[in-house]
Each structure stands twice: as structure tokens, then as C-alpha cells.
Design a protein around this motif. Structure first.
Motif, PDB file in Angstrom:
ATOM      1  N   VAL A 205       0.843  -1.202   0.000  1.00  0.00           N
ATOM      2  CA  VAL A 205       0.000   0.000   0.000  1.00  0.00           C
ATOM      3  C   VAL A 205       0.877   1.251   0.000  1.00  0.00           C
ATOM      4  O   VAL A 205       0.650   2.181  -0.776  1.00  0.00           O
ATOM      5  N   PHE A 206       1.913   1.246   0.840  1.00  0.00           N
ATOM      6  CA  PHE A 206       2.767   2.432   0.885  1.00  0.00           C
ATOM      7  C   PHE A 206       3.415   2.691  -0.473  1.00  0.00           C
ATOM      8  O   PHE A 206       3.398   3.809  -0.983  1.00  0.00           O
ATOM      9  N   VAL A 207       3.968   1.662  -1.071  1.00  0.00           N
ATOM     10  CA  VAL A 207       4.639   1.818  -2.372  1.00  0.00           C
ATOM     11  C   VAL A 207       3.626   2.297  -3.424  1.00  0.00           C
ATOM     12  O   VAL A 207       3.899   3.228  -4.189  1.00  0.00           O
ATOM     13  N   SER A 208       2.461   1.685  -3.421  1.00  0.00           N
ATOM     14  CA  SER A 208       1.427   2.058  -4.385  1.00  0.00           C
ATOM     15  C   SER A 208       1.022   3.522  -4.200  1.00  0.00           C
ATOM     16  O   SER A 208       0.892   4.278  -5.164  1.00  0.00           O
ATOM     17  N   PHE A 209       0.852   3.917  -2.954  1.00  0.00           N
ATOM     18  CA  PHE A 209       0.449   5.291  -2.614  1.00  0.00           C
ATOM     19  C   PHE A 209       1.523   6.277  -3.074  1.00  0.00           C
ATOM     20  O   PHE A 209       1.223   7.286  -3.714  1.00  0.00           O
ATOM     21  N   TYR A 210       2.762   5.955  -2.767  1.00  0.00           N
ATOM     22  CA  TYR A 210       3.843   6.882  -3.112  1.00  0.00           C
ATOM     23  C   TYR A 210       3.917   7.052  -4.630  1.00  0.00           C
ATOM     24  O   TYR A 210       4.016   8.169  -5.136  1.00  0.00           O
ATOM     25  N   CYS A 211       3.839   5.950  -5.357  1.00  0.00           N
ATOM     26  CA  CYS A 211       3.909   6.026  -6.828  1.00  0.00           C
ATOM     27  C   CYS A 211       2.716   6.797  -7.389  1.00  0.00           C
ATOM     28  O   CYS A 211       2.863   7.607  -8.298  1.00  0.00           O
ATOM     29  N   PHE A 212       1.555   6.566  -6.819  1.00  0.00           N
ATOM     30  CA  PHE A 212       0.335   7.257  -7.255  1.00  0.00           C
ATOM     31  C   PHE A 212       0.509   8.772  -7.093  1.00  0.00           C
ATOM     32  O   PHE A 212       0.188   9.552  -7.982  1.00  0.00           O
ATOM     33  N   LEU A 213       1.058   9.156  -5.954  1.00  0.00           N
ATOM     34  CA  LEU A 213       1.172  10.591  -5.665  1.00  0.00           C
ATOM     35  C   LEU A 213       2.231  11.279  -6.521  1.00  0.00           C
ATOM     36  O   LEU A 213       2.153  12.478  -6.763  1.00  0.00           O
ATOM     37  N   GLN A 214       3.185  10.515  -7.007  1.00  0.00           N
ATOM     38  CA  GLN A 214       4.197  11.100  -7.885  1.00  0.00           C
ATOM     39  C   GLN A 214       3.546  11.693  -9.135  1.00  0.00           C
ATOM     40  O   GLN A 214       4.007  12.669  -9.687  1.00  0.00           O
ATOM     41  N   GLY A 215       2.465  11.069  -9.561  1.00  0.00           N
ATOM     42  CA  GLY A 215       1.804  11.548 -10.777  1.00  0.00           C
ATOM     43  C   GLY A 215       0.555  12.353 -10.479  1.00  0.00           C
ATOM     44  O   GLY A 215      -0.206  12.660 -11.380  1.00  0.00           O
ATOM     45  N   ASP A 216       0.316  12.665  -9.210  1.00  0.00           N
ATOM     46  CA  ASP A 216      -0.925  13.325  -8.823  1.00  0.00           C
ATOM     47  C   ASP A 216      -0.741  14.840  -8.757  1.00  0.00           C
ATOM     48  O   ASP A 216      -0.024  15.353  -7.908  1.00  0.00           O
ATOM     49  N   ASN A 217      -1.429  15.530  -9.656  1.00  0.00           N
ATOM     50  CA  ASN A 217      -1.281  16.989  -9.708  1.00  0.00           C
ATOM     51  C   ASN A 217      -1.914  17.699  -8.521  1.00  0.00           C
ATOM     52  O   ASN A 217      -1.695  18.879  -8.297  1.00  0.00           O
ATOM     53  N   ASN A 218      -2.731  16.981  -7.762  1.00  0.00           N
ATOM     54  CA  ASN A 218      -3.389  17.599  -6.613  1.00  0.00           C
ATOM     55  C   ASN A 218      -2.477  17.665  -5.393  1.00  0.00           C
ATOM     56  O   ASN A 218      -2.793  18.309  -4.406  1.00  0.00           O
ATOM     57  N   SER A 219      -1.356  16.962  -5.438  1.00  0.00           N
ATOM     58  CA  SER A 219      -0.464  16.944  -4.278  1.00  0.00           C
ATOM     59  C   SER A 219       0.419  18.172  -4.291  1.00  0.00           C
ATOM     60  O   SER A 219       1.114  18.433  -5.269  1.00  0.00           O
TER      61      SER A 219
ATOM     62  N   PHE B  52      11.060   9.546  -0.954  1.00  0.00           N
ATOM     63  CA  PHE B  52      10.504   8.247  -0.589  1.00  0.00           C
ATOM     64  C   PHE B  52      10.724   7.986   0.902  1.00  0.00           C
ATOM     65  O   PHE B  52       9.816   7.567   1.621  1.00  0.00           O
ATOM     66  N   GLU B  53      11.930   8.298   1.377  1.00  0.00           N
ATOM     67  CA  GLU B  53      12.276   8.031   2.780  1.00  0.00           C
ATOM     68  C   GLU B  53      11.461   8.902   3.726  1.00  0.00           C
ATOM     69  O   GLU B  53      11.000   8.444   4.770  1.00  0.00           O
ATOM     70  N   GLU B  54      11.306  10.189   3.349  1.00  0.00           N
ATOM     71  CA  GLU B  54      10.524  11.097   4.214  1.00  0.00           C
ATOM     72  C   GLU B  54       9.061  10.661   4.288  1.00  0.00           C
ATOM     73  O   GLU B  54       8.449  10.662   5.358  1.00  0.00           O
ATOM     74  N   ALA B  55       8.530  10.281   3.132  1.00  0.00           N
ATOM     75  CA  ALA B  55       7.128   9.843   3.101  1.00  0.00           C
ATOM     76  C   ALA B  55       6.965   8.571   3.940  1.00  0.00           C
ATOM     77  O   ALA B  55       5.972   8.419   4.667  1.00  0.00           O
ATOM     78  N   PHE B  56       7.948   7.692   3.845  1.00  0.00           N
ATOM     79  CA  PHE B  56       7.892   6.441   4.607  1.00  0.00           C
ATOM     80  C   PHE B  56       7.839   6.722   6.110  1.00  0.00           C
ATOM     81  O   PHE B  56       7.081   6.115   6.862  1.00  0.00           O
ATOM     82  N   GLU B  57       8.651   7.686   6.519  1.00  0.00           N
ATOM     83  CA  GLU B  57       8.701   8.087   7.919  1.00  0.00           C
ATOM     84  C   GLU B  57       7.307   8.543   8.390  1.00  0.00           C
ATOM     85  O   GLU B  57       6.839   8.148   9.451  1.00  0.00           O
TER      86      GLU B  57
ATOM     87  N   THR C 150      13.851  -1.092   1.519  1.00  0.00           N
ATOM     88  CA  THR C 150      15.040  -1.799   1.998  1.00  0.00           C
ATOM     89  C   THR C 150      14.568  -2.842   3.020  1.00  0.00           C
ATOM     90  O   THR C 150      13.430  -2.769   3.518  1.00  0.00           O
ATOM     91  N   ALA C 151      15.460  -3.785   3.337  1.00  0.00           N
ATOM     92  CA  ALA C 151      15.110  -4.817   4.316  1.00  0.00           C
ATOM     93  C   ALA C 151      14.741  -4.172   5.650  1.00  0.00           C
ATOM     94  O   ALA C 151      13.806  -4.592   6.331  1.00  0.00           O
ATOM     95  N   GLU C 152      15.466  -3.102   5.982  1.00  0.00           N
ATOM     96  CA  GLU C 152      15.190  -2.403   7.254  1.00  0.00           C
ATOM     97  C   GLU C 152      13.801  -1.772   7.265  1.00  0.00           C
ATOM     98  O   GLU C 152      13.074  -1.836   8.258  1.00  0.00           O
ATOM     99  N   MET C 153      13.481  -1.134   6.144  1.00  0.00           N
ATOM    100  CA  MET C 153      12.147  -0.497   6.057  1.00  0.00           C
ATOM    101  C   MET C 153      11.050  -1.549   6.184  1.00  0.00           C
ATOM    102  O   MET C 153      10.061  -1.354   6.914  1.00  0.00           O
ATOM    103  N   ALA C 154      11.226  -2.652   5.476  1.00  0.00           N
ATOM    104  CA  ALA C 154      10.207  -3.710   5.498  1.00  0.00           C
ATOM    105  C   ALA C 154      10.038  -4.237   6.917  1.00  0.00           C
ATOM    106  O   ALA C 154       8.916  -4.430   7.397  1.00  0.00           O
TER     107      ALA C 154
END
Ligand code: A3P
Length: 304
Positions: free
Chosen positions: A137-151, A157-162, A278-282
Motif C-alpha cells: 500500500v505504501f509503495v502504491s500510494f507513493y507512486c500514485f502521488l508522484q503523478g498526482d497533480n493535486n499533491s 521516498f524516505e521522508e514519506a515512509f517516515e 530496503t530490508a530495514e524499512m520492510a
């Protein structure tokens, strides 16, 4: 709070929203929605397979005279076929009269259980809740927002993950969302069905039939013999939906947002997180899930 989608996130009844307008939509829904006993409410956290399950439920509920050459999904986006309830206010859509004789309706919402309209809690309508493993879900969300003009902002990626790990994401914290519906389903199993994206991928036929039964529209043995379950699965598959012209081009108005139709289709797989985290993030996300969903028999088979 600082957000990773827009500059701020706004809290309402313990849940984070990307704009005050989103909250207004929820309040409007709480005040106006009058469910009928036969209605079906699809609930998902964002990026958990909303588009897919909208299509599946729509196809289950509208399967008399099922025809793969004229099916509504071929010409209309699943997001237009299944209305997004908390956006009605922003799209000027009135709720239809609660006429008990008309056919069951299908609605969708991202709203957490604790903010559902009291009318839904009091009614007999069915709730189908779909969740997906938080790493995908996180990966999907991040990729979705990369192309989202409303954001309005672009975090790394790391900041969003945090932020996601702290629970700051639209309709988050994600664990509260899942927990709310898990509790409701334990209390009212006949009213709330829990489904997982991964399960539907692994054994579509079993879970599709289970869903149809739950909403009171089981497949007859005649329908099964005709291969209808298989036809629906095929029509709603990632390959099929993502290649339809109606889902590939143009934009969609989702309340106060305009979204590219093709942004709802990326990979449609289980375990793509392995290519991004990364393995740590997972491990960190796994621990958060373990800690916050402790005590409920809820786990995700997210490896493939
Ligand atoms: P990915 O980004 O991992 O590919 P939502 O509809 O809730 O916004 O979720 C979008 C996610 O569901 C995306 O995940 C998208 O590719 C995936 N998806 C869309 N249609 C699908 C389908 N028919 N089958 C499986 N996954 C699908």
C-alpha cells in the motif's frame, strides 16, 4: 500535522484527511446517508484495490444478462459506476430516496469505521471491507502521488515512509483503519466481511463466491456451470481493466480532485514492495503492523 500528500493533514474523529473539504464530505455523509437493508457498502483504505473491488462487486450485483461484449465496465470507469460517498457533497449528487423496493445499491467509502454514519450502523446493509498489506500500500500510494497533480508537496521516498510509519497518511493511521473494521467484523460477522487483496489474487474464485454469498446474491449452480464466476474474474482482472480504453485515457473528477484514469493501474501485483523498500524499512513496517494489530488474528501474506 505535516503531511506527505499536501502540506498539512487534518484530523477528524481520530483520522487524518488531506483537506478540510474531505472532512466536510464525511460530515455531510454522516448527516444525509440513508441506507437500505439490501445496500452494499465497499470500504477500503486508499490503494488497497478499490478500483478492482468496485468492478468485482458491480459485476456480481449486475449479472443478470451478463454479456462480455456490452458490459458497462467496458465503457464506464469503475469509479463512475460505483459512487464515492464522501465526495457526493463536492459533486452535487443528491442521495437517492431510500425506496425499499428498488434494487440494492453499491457505494464506496474510505471512511474509518468510527466515522461511518450512524444510519449505517443502525441499518442491516452489508459492509465489504478490503485491506492490503501495508508495504505494498505504501509503495502504491507513493507512486500514485508522484503523478498526482493535486499533491502540493513532494517528499522523498524516505521522508514519506517516515510519515506513513507514524500514521500520518490520508485516512490513517492505517492500523486504526484496519483494526476498526476488524473489531466490527468480529462483533457483527453477518454485517461486515473482511477481504484481503492478496487472498482475492490467490484464490479469486473462492473469494468471489464468498463475497456474493455474503451480500445475499450467491451464484447458483447453473451460473457456476455457465462459467459466470470465471467470466467476472477475467473481466475484472488487472490485464483486462487496465487495457480498456475507458480506463486508459482521460481524467476523472473525484469530488474536488481531478485524477488521471490510468493512475489507478500500475502493477497490480502482490509483493512489489520488494523492489522499493530496503530490508530495514520492510522490517520496521512489519513490526508496526505486529504491534498495532496485536491481539487480532489478522496478518498479511505479502511475499508473493
Ligand atoms: P499497485 O500500485 O501496487 O499496482 P486503488 O484502486 O485502491 O487506488 O488501488 C490501486 C492499486 O490496485 C494499484 O496497485 C493498482 O495497480 C491495483 N489494481 C488496479 N486494478 C486492479 C485489478 N483489476 N487487479 C489487481 N490490482 C489492481
Amino acid at each position: 500535522e505535516k503531511g506527505w500528500v499536501t502540506e498539512h493533514l487534518y484530523q477528524y474523529q481520530g483520522c487524518w484527511y488531506r483537506t478540510p473539504s474531505a472532512i466536510q464530505g464525511v460530515i455531510w455523509m454522516q448527516e444525509h446517508f440513508k441506507p437500505r437493508p439490501a445496500d452494499v457498502l465497499l470500504v477500503t483504505p486508499p490503494k488497497s484495490g478499490t478500483t478492482w473491488f468496485k468492478s468485482l462487486l458491480f459485476a456480481i450485483m449486475n449479472r443478470t444478462q451478463f454479456d462480455t461484449s456490452t458490459h458497462p465496465l467496458l465503457t464506464t470507469s469503475p469509479h463512475e459506476l460505483v459512487p464515492f460517498m464522501e465526495m457526493f457533497l463536492h459533486m452535487n449528487i443528491p442521495f437517492p430516496d431510500p425506496d425499499p423496493l428498488s434494487p440494492p445499491r453499491l457505494f464506496h467509502t474510505h471512511t474509518p469505521f468510527t466515522s461511518l454514519p450512524q444510519s449505517v450502523i443502525d441499518s442491516q446493509c452489508r459492509i465489504v471491507y478490503v485491506s492490503r498489506n501495508p508495504k505494498d500500500v505504501f509503495v502504491s500510494f507513493y507512486c500514485f502521488l508522484q503523478g498526482d497533480n493535486n499533491s502540493a508537496i513532494r517528499l522523498s521516498f524516505e521522508e514519506a515512509f517516515e510519515q506513513y510509519c507514524k500514521g500520518f497518511s490520508p485516512y490513517g493511521p492505517f492500523w486504526d483503519h484496519i483494526l476498526g473494521y476488524w473489531k466490527a467484523s468480529s462483533k457483527w460477522p453477518e454485517r461486515v466481511l473482511l477481504l484481503k487483496y492478496e487472498d482475492m489474487k490467490r484464490d479469486s474464485s473462492f473469494h468471489l463466491k464468498r463475497t456474493a454469498e455474503f451480500i445475499g446474491q450467491p451464484f447458483s449452480s447453473e451460473e457456476e456451470k455457465q462459467g459466470l464466476v470465471h467470466e467476472i474474474i477475467k473481466l475484472c482482472s488487472f490485464e483486462s481493466l487496465s487495457n480498456m480504453k475507458v480506463n486508459k485515457t482521460g481524467t476523472l473528477r473525484v469530488g474536488y480532485l481531478t485524477v488521471d484514469k490510468n493512475s489507478f493501474f500500475r502493477k497490480g501485483e502482490v509483493g512489489d514492495w520488494k523492489n522499493h523498500l530496503t530490508a530495514e524499512m520492510a522490517e520496521r513496517l512489519d513490526r508496526i503492523v505486529e504491534r498495532n494489530l496485536d491481539g487480532c488474528d489478522f496478518s498479511f501474506d505479502d511475499s508473493k
